[in-house]
Design a protein around this motif. Sequence first.
Motif, PDB file in Angstrom:
ATOM      1  N   GLU A 125       0.824  -1.208   0.000  1.00 53.03           N
ATOM      2  CA  GLU A 125       0.000   0.000   0.000  1.00 53.03           C
ATOM      3  C   GLU A 125       0.857   1.257   0.000  1.00 53.03           C
ATOM      4  OE1 GLU A 125      -3.608   2.298   0.542  1.00 53.03           O
ATOM      5  OE2 GLU A 125      -3.396   0.167   0.153  1.00 53.03           O
ATOM      6  N   LEU A 126       1.994   1.204   0.726  1.00 51.79           N
ATOM      7  CA  LEU A 126       2.868   2.367   0.855  1.00 51.79           C
ATOM      8  C   LEU A 126       3.953   2.411  -0.213  1.00 51.79           C
ATOM      9  CD1 LEU A 126       3.295   2.331   4.749  1.00 51.79           C
ATOM     10  CD2 LEU A 126       2.055   4.033   3.403  1.00 51.79           C
ATOM     11  N   GLY A 127       4.036   1.380  -1.065  1.00 48.93           N
ATOM     12  CA  GLY A 127       5.069   1.348  -2.084  1.00 48.93           C
ATOM     13  C   GLY A 127       6.443   1.080  -1.517  1.00 48.93           C
ATOM     14  N   LEU A 128       6.522   0.307  -0.431  1.00 51.15           N
ATOM     15  CA  LEU A 128       7.785   0.020   0.243  1.00 51.15           C
ATOM     16  C   LEU A 128       8.286  -1.365  -0.144  1.00 51.15           C
ATOM     17  CD1 LEU A 128       6.946   1.386   3.806  1.00 51.15           C
ATOM     18  CD2 LEU A 128       8.191   2.529   1.957  1.00 51.15           C
ATOM     19  N   PRO A 129       9.596  -1.630   0.072  1.00 49.68           N
ATOM     20  CA  PRO A 129      10.140  -2.971  -0.217  1.00 49.68           C
ATOM     21  C   PRO A 129       9.375  -4.047   0.547  1.00 49.68           C
ATOM     22  CG  PRO A 129      11.910  -1.403   0.206  1.00 49.68           C
ATOM     23  CD  PRO A 129      10.633  -0.698   0.557  1.00 49.68           C
ATOM     24  N   THR A 130       9.343  -5.238  -0.016  1.00 48.73           N
ATOM     25  CA  THR A 130       8.575  -6.323   0.590  1.00 48.73           C
ATOM     26  C   THR A 130       9.206  -6.855   1.867  1.00 48.73           C
ATOM     27  OG1 THR A 130       9.716  -7.925  -0.832  1.00 48.73           O
ATOM     28  CG2 THR A 130       7.609  -7.035  -1.620  1.00 48.73           C
ATOM     29  N   ASP A 131      10.503  -6.611   2.058  1.00 51.22           N
ATOM     30  CA  ASP A 131      11.146  -7.064   3.295  1.00 51.22           C
ATOM     31  C   ASP A 131      12.237  -6.085   3.685  1.00 51.22           C
ATOM     32  OD1 ASP A 131      13.157  -7.598   1.476  1.00 51.22           O
ATOM     33  OD2 ASP A 131      12.850  -9.759   1.491  1.00 51.22           O
ATOM     34  N   GLY A 132      12.886  -6.363   4.813  1.00 50.38           N
ATOM     35  CA  GLY A 132      13.910  -5.470   5.329  1.00 50.38           C
ATOM     36  C   GLY A 132      13.322  -4.413   6.243  1.00 50.38           C
ATOM     37  N   PRO A 133      14.184  -3.644   6.935  1.00 51.50           N
ATOM     38  CA  PRO A 133      13.698  -2.604   7.851  1.00 51.50           C
ATOM     39  C   PRO A 133      12.869  -1.557   7.112  1.00 51.50           C
ATOM     40  CG  PRO A 133      16.048  -3.018   8.167  1.00 51.50           C
ATOM     41  CD  PRO A 133      15.653  -3.730   6.906  1.00 51.50           C
ATOM     42  N   GLY A 137      10.912   7.044   9.499  1.00 54.33           N
ATOM     43  CA  GLY A 137       9.672   7.816   9.470  1.00 54.33           C
ATOM     44  C   GLY A 137       8.486   7.073   8.928  1.00 54.33           C
ATOM     45  N   ALA A 138       8.683   5.859   8.434  1.00 57.79           N
ATOM     46  CA  ALA A 138       7.558   5.075   7.913  1.00 57.79           C
ATOM     47  C   ALA A 138       6.852   4.361   9.058  1.00 57.79           C
ATOM     48  CB  ALA A 138       8.046   4.058   6.895  1.00 57.79           C
ATOM     49  N   PHE A 139       5.520   4.322   8.991  1.00 63.76           N
ATOM     50  CA  PHE A 139       4.772   3.605  10.025  1.00 63.76           C
ATOM     51  C   PHE A 139       3.363   3.295   9.550  1.00 63.76           C
ATOM     52  CE2 PHE A 139       4.120   8.159  11.125  1.00 63.76           C
ATOM     53  CZ  PHE A 139       2.730   8.217  11.077  1.00 63.76           C
ATOM     54  N   VAL A 140       2.741   2.347  10.227  1.00 63.30           N
ATOM     55  CA  VAL A 140       1.320   2.063  10.112  1.00 63.30           C
ATOM     56  C   VAL A 140       0.809   1.889  11.524  1.00 63.30           C
ATOM     57  CG1 VAL A 140      -0.476   0.555   9.197  1.00 63.30           C
ATOM     58  CG2 VAL A 140       1.639   0.882   7.898  1.00 63.30           C
ATOM     59  N   ARG A 141      -0.120   2.732  11.943  1.00 66.68           N
ATOM     60  CA  ARG A 141      -0.637   2.699  13.305  1.00 66.68           C
ATOM     61  C   ARG A 141      -2.153   2.670  13.285  1.00 66.68           C
ATOM     62  NH1 ARG A 141       3.241   7.748  14.904  1.00 66.68           N
ATOM     63  NH2 ARG A 141       5.223   6.588  15.014  1.00 66.68           N
ATOM     64  N   SER A 142      -2.724   1.868  14.146  1.00 62.01           N
ATOM     65  CA  SER A 142      -4.180   1.858  14.276  1.00 62.01           C
ATOM     66  C   SER A 142      -4.557   2.021  15.736  1.00 62.01           C
ATOM     67  CB  SER A 142      -4.769   0.550  13.717  1.00 62.01           C
ATOM     68  OG  SER A 142      -4.306  -0.566  14.441  1.00 62.01           O
ATOM     69  N   ASN A 143      -5.488   2.920  15.982  1.00 62.16           N
ATOM     70  CA  ASN A 143      -5.950   3.211  17.339  1.00 62.16           C
ATOM     71  C   ASN A 143      -7.445   3.496  17.334  1.00 62.16           C
ATOM     72  OD1 ASN A 143      -3.340   3.493  19.069  1.00 62.16           O
ATOM     73  ND2 ASN A 143      -2.912   4.699  17.231  1.00 62.16           N
ATOM     74  N   VAL A 144      -8.141   2.967  18.320  1.00 66.10           N
ATOM     75  CA  VAL A 144      -9.571   3.218  18.461  1.00 66.10           C
ATOM     76  C   VAL A 144      -9.794   4.661  18.896  1.00 66.10           C
ATOM     77  CG1 VAL A 144     -11.672   2.587  19.707  1.00 66.10           C
ATOM     78  CG2 VAL A 144     -10.062   0.803  18.994  1.00 66.10           C
ATOM     79  N   VAL A 145     -10.710   5.351  18.222  1.00 62.35           N
ATOM     80  CA  VAL A 145     -11.010   6.742  18.567  1.00 62.35           C
ATOM     81  C   VAL A 145     -12.448   6.915  19.050  1.00 62.35           C
ATOM     82  CG1 VAL A 145      -9.269   7.701  17.017  1.00 62.35           C
ATOM     83  CG2 VAL A 145     -11.589   7.292  16.164  1.00 62.35           C
ATOM     84  N   GLY A 146     -13.250   5.851  18.943  1.00 58.07           N
ATOM     85  CA  GLY A 146     -14.632   5.949  19.411  1.00 58.07           C
ATOM     86  C   GLY A 146     -15.253   4.575  19.543  1.00 58.07           C
TER      87      GLY A 146
END
Length: 235
Positions: A125-133, A137-146
């Motif tokens: 989805e982010l166009g990043l390499p399939t493996d490796g670090p 600044g790259a991240f995917v975060r999910s948090n409940v807001v309601g």
Amino acid sequence: MTAEGNSTPSPIAAPATSSQTPSGPKEETYTIPPTWTEPVRWAVLPRGSRTAATTGYQTGFPDTTEGAVAVLVAGTATNMQSGTSHADQQAAIYHTYLSSTDQSPDGEAKVRAKAQQTEAENRSELGLPTDGPLPSGAFVRSNVVGFKVIQQSPSEVTVYLLTKVSRKAGDTSPVKDAYVISVLGAAWQNTDWKMSVKATTDAVARTRGQQSPALAAPGDAKFNDAGWTALRQAA
């Protein structure tokens, strides 16, 4: 800000909605209004009274509706970034928050496999390499807001959860936010709340054919109209 996206990190007790994709609940495109409208319903989620020795996650939540919601919030939060292992995080959540009756000898392996699939989808989805670090600044975060309660009793609490998923491809990339509505349940077990597959399944059956609350983030007047409760963490 416009929310967009196709895949989301999957919590351990897989949530269900009326709009499912094969990999989980469907994310919605959503534009936050420029004018802030204060949520009329707030909940302060309690902290756990103990720390799990093996995983470091909080446990020992109070026997209240807010305590049950706090477990579901903790059990669905994800943070994929450089230096972290999404699979390790999900395995720790599995052992800490999932009901013991739902754990199995091969359960952790399945959780790790699903987490690896989810990470691959997010990298794509982010166009990043399939493996490796991940890049800096790259991240995917999910948090409940309601949340919105479906049913509550001393032994079981089921809710709609409104989760914000934020993605960033690197230091210079913009943050893209998406939102997803899911159904989850918690059961009181051995002096603590646990994520429960049975409670979740019961809630899905109970809400089948019903309209889910409208998707709207805190600050949108529609958030109030839909009956969502916004979250505040305990100090």
